[in-house]
Design a protein around this motif. Sequence first.
Motif, PDB file in Angstrom:
ATOM      1  N   SER A   1      47.228  27.841  59.629  1.00 56.02           N
ATOM      2  CA  SER A   1      47.947  26.583  59.863  1.00 56.02           C
ATOM      3  C   SER A   1      47.955  25.737  58.604  1.00 56.02           C
ATOM      4  N   LEU A   2      48.994  24.969  58.442  1.00 51.96           N
ATOM      5  CA  LEU A   2      48.989  23.927  57.419  1.00 51.96           C
ATOM      6  C   LEU A   2      47.973  22.848  57.786  1.00 51.96           C
ATOM      7  N   PHE A   3      47.424  22.221  56.776  1.00 51.18           N
ATOM      8  CA  PHE A   3      46.645  20.999  56.976  1.00 51.18           C
ATOM      9  C   PHE A   3      47.542  19.789  56.740  1.00 51.18           C
ATOM     10  N   ALA A   4      48.068  19.700  55.505  1.00 52.12           N
ATOM     11  CA  ALA A   4      48.824  18.506  55.122  1.00 52.12           C
ATOM     12  C   ALA A   4      49.683  18.777  53.893  1.00 52.12           C
ATOM     13  N   THR A   5      50.638  17.894  53.675  1.00 49.72           N
ATOM     14  CA  THR A   5      51.474  17.926  52.478  1.00 49.72           C
ATOM     15  C   THR A   5      51.283  16.598  51.744  1.00 49.72           C
ATOM     16  N   LEU A   6      51.504  16.609  50.433  1.00 47.21           N
ATOM     17  CA  LEU A   6      51.386  15.385  49.649  1.00 47.21           C
ATOM     18  C   LEU A   6      52.058  15.571  48.296  1.00 47.21           C
ATOM     19  N   PRO A   7      52.478  14.485  47.674  1.00 50.63           N
ATOM     20  CA  PRO A   7      53.081  14.580  46.347  1.00 50.63           C
ATOM     21  C   PRO A   7      52.040  14.485  45.249  1.00 50.63           C
ATOM     22  N   ASN A   8      52.418  14.873  44.060  1.00 47.00           N
ATOM     23  CA  ASN A   8      51.640  14.543  42.878  1.00 47.00           C
ATOM     24  C   ASN A   8      52.197  13.242  42.312  1.00 47.00           C
ATOM     25  N   MET A   9      51.480  12.659  41.391  1.00 41.33           N
ATOM     26  CA  MET A   9      51.910  11.395  40.801  1.00 41.33           C
ATOM     27  C   MET A   9      51.768  11.473  39.285  1.00 41.33           C
ATOM     28  N   LEU A  10      52.829  11.097  38.599  1.00 39.98           N
ATOM     29  CA  LEU A  10      52.769  11.012  37.140  1.00 39.98           C
ATOM     30  C   LEU A  10      52.057   9.724  36.761  1.00 39.98           C
TER      31      LEU A  10
ATOM     32  N   PRO B   1      44.318  10.552  65.697  1.00 41.59           N
ATOM     33  CA  PRO B   1      44.813   9.326  65.051  1.00 41.59           C
ATOM     34  C   PRO B   1      43.990   8.902  63.842  1.00 41.59           C
ATOM     35  N   ASP B   2      42.652   9.058  63.914  1.00 39.10           N
ATOM     36  CA  ASP B   2      41.828   8.621  62.786  1.00 39.10           C
ATOM     37  C   ASP B   2      42.031   9.520  61.573  1.00 39.10           C
ATOM     38  N   VAL B   3      42.237  10.820  61.812  1.00 44.04           N
ATOM     39  CA  VAL B   3      42.475  11.747  60.704  1.00 44.04           C
ATOM     40  C   VAL B   3      43.847  11.483  60.088  1.00 44.04           C
ATOM     41  N   VAL B   4      44.858  11.316  60.938  1.00 48.53           N
ATOM     42  CA  VAL B   4      46.205  11.028  60.450  1.00 48.53           C
ATOM     43  C   VAL B   4      46.210   9.757  59.614  1.00 48.53           C
ATOM     44  N   ALA B   5      45.503   8.731  60.090  1.00 51.15           N
ATOM     45  CA  ALA B   5      45.441   7.459  59.362  1.00 51.15           C
ATOM     46  C   ALA B   5      44.704   7.625  58.036  1.00 51.15           C
ATOM     47  N   LYS B   6      43.620   8.403  58.053  1.00 51.05           N
ATOM     48  CA  LYS B   6      42.852   8.617  56.824  1.00 51.05           C
ATOM     49  C   LYS B   6      43.695   9.329  55.780  1.00 51.05           C
ATOM     50  N   LEU B   7      44.446  10.336  56.216  1.00 55.30           N
ATOM     51  CA  LEU B   7      45.291  11.067  55.279  1.00 55.30           C
ATOM     52  C   LEU B   7      46.397  10.178  54.725  1.00 55.30           C
ATOM     53  N   LYS B   8      46.955   9.341  55.584  1.00 60.87           N
ATOM     54  CA  LYS B   8      48.020   8.450  55.121  1.00 60.87           C
ATOM     55  C   LYS B   8      47.511   7.514  54.038  1.00 60.87           C
ATOM     56  N   GLU B   9      46.269   7.078  54.166  1.00 63.42           N
ATOM     57  CA  GLU B   9      45.676   6.180  53.170  1.00 63.42           C
ATOM     58  C   GLU B   9      45.653   6.812  51.782  1.00 63.42           C
ATOM     59  N   ILE B  10      45.489   8.145  51.729  1.00 63.75           N
ATOM     60  CA  ILE B  10      45.400   8.823  50.437  1.00 63.75           C
ATOM     61  C   ILE B  10      46.722   9.490  50.047  1.00 63.75           C
ATOM     62  N   GLY B  11      47.792   9.166  50.786  1.00 66.01           N
ATOM     63  CA  GLY B  11      49.106   9.664  50.412  1.00 66.01           C
ATOM     64  C   GLY B  11      49.486  11.002  50.982  1.00 66.01           C
ATOM     65  N   ALA B  12      48.699  11.513  51.932  1.00 68.97           N
ATOM     66  CA  ALA B  12      48.983  12.826  52.529  1.00 68.97           C
ATOM     67  C   ALA B  12      49.581  12.660  53.922  1.00 68.97           C
ATOM     68  N   VAL B  13      50.333  13.680  54.337  1.00 67.68           N
ATOM     69  CA  VAL B  13      50.925  13.690  55.667  1.00 67.68           C
ATOM     70  C   VAL B  13      50.374  14.888  56.425  1.00 67.68           C
ATOM     71  N   ALA B  14      49.674  14.649  57.531  1.00 69.01           N
ATOM     72  CA  ALA B  14      49.151  15.743  58.348  1.00 69.01           C
ATOM     73  C   ALA B  14      50.318  16.579  58.867  1.00 69.01           C
ATOM     74  N   ALA B  15      50.183  17.913  58.786  1.00 65.69           N
ATOM     75  CA  ALA B  15      51.303  18.773  59.164  1.00 65.69           C
ATOM     76  C   ALA B  15      50.841  20.078  59.798  1.00 65.69           C
ATOM     77  N   PRO B  16      49.944  20.051  60.789  1.00 67.83           N
ATOM     78  CA  PRO B  16      49.480  21.298  61.393  1.00 67.83           C
ATOM     79  C   PRO B  16      50.619  22.040  62.087  1.00 67.83           C
ATOM     80  N   ASN B  17      50.564  23.374  62.033  1.00 66.34           N
ATOM     81  CA  ASN B  17      51.592  24.173  62.699  1.00 66.34           C
ATOM     82  C   ASN B  17      50.976  25.471  63.219  1.00 66.34           C
ATOM     83  N   THR B  18      51.794  26.418  63.633  1.00 67.32           N
ATOM     84  CA  THR B  18      51.309  27.674  64.203  1.00 67.32           C
ATOM     85  C   THR B  18      51.178  28.735  63.119  1.00 67.32           C
TER      86      THR B  18
END
Length: 320
Positions: A117-126, A276-293
Amino acid sequence: MLALLGALALTAVRAEAQTAAPAWPQRQVTVIVPFTAGGTTDLFARIFTQAMQQKYGTAFVVENRAGAGGTVGATAAARAPKDGYTLFVGTASTHAIAPYVYKSLNYDADRDFQPVSLFATLPNMLVVSNQIPARTMSEFVAYAKANPGKLNYGSSGIGASNHIPAEIISNLIGTPMTHIPFRSSNEIMNALVGGHIHLAFDNITFALPQSQGGTVRAIAVTSKERSPTAPEIPAIAETFPGFDIGTWHGLFAPAGAPRAVVDQVAADVKEIFSRPDVVAKLKEIGAVAAPNTPDAFTAFSRSERERYRVIVREARIEPQ
């Protein structure tokens, strides 16, 4: 009566089968992380392992095996027993980019792994050193062109997700930059803050807090659109349309691991990364939770390999 006896017999068979095949996990589970402790990949791994340990009462141990853009850890995971007791946190670097930037790998990103499964997606930053006067992408491009060959940038190694964006930008603006590999994002940021390197395209997880603290300057994010976590930071795509070099982290097992275990762990990942707490924590660091099959993650991994095959070729990155 016959029907009742038949039902009882079926129940007995099922109970015997359950006795013969104890539920997973019965002992310690090792989760290999291909980067150093304290990094973004390690963070996702520890969110997962801590939740799993609490649920099952069994040890889930993170084993950091860093090196060569994550391929050292990936090789170790590919060679691990296929019994479900070794898992691997893979990234765009290990499973989409590495096959095209290394002349020979000791693993096959498709054949040797079973996506879970995916955990999360996020961008890099210049981000740039405060020694660099640029404050916008246009100013950075102008500065780089005015100083050809004088800028250097840090990454986690050849083929890492923070290496590819720099090479693409270098080619887009027609100005060479010197690549300086490090072992971790911590080392990259320390070198950037200390003025030992000029810039980096690092995970937003590490880059954003440094830029907010004023120790480095954020120029742009590498995703197609601005990050919801830092909407004030432009996307590189606003200057170079179509630019989209984000990264992702997900869980894999060695190919051949029991499918029942794979499905069970995927369900656990979905539950953990939907909290919700994990999703919120990831959002704080710029990541988007994206679990799948497992099947969806398999299709995603293959599509990412094809996407990066084109990106690496167009960036004219020579395999090492």
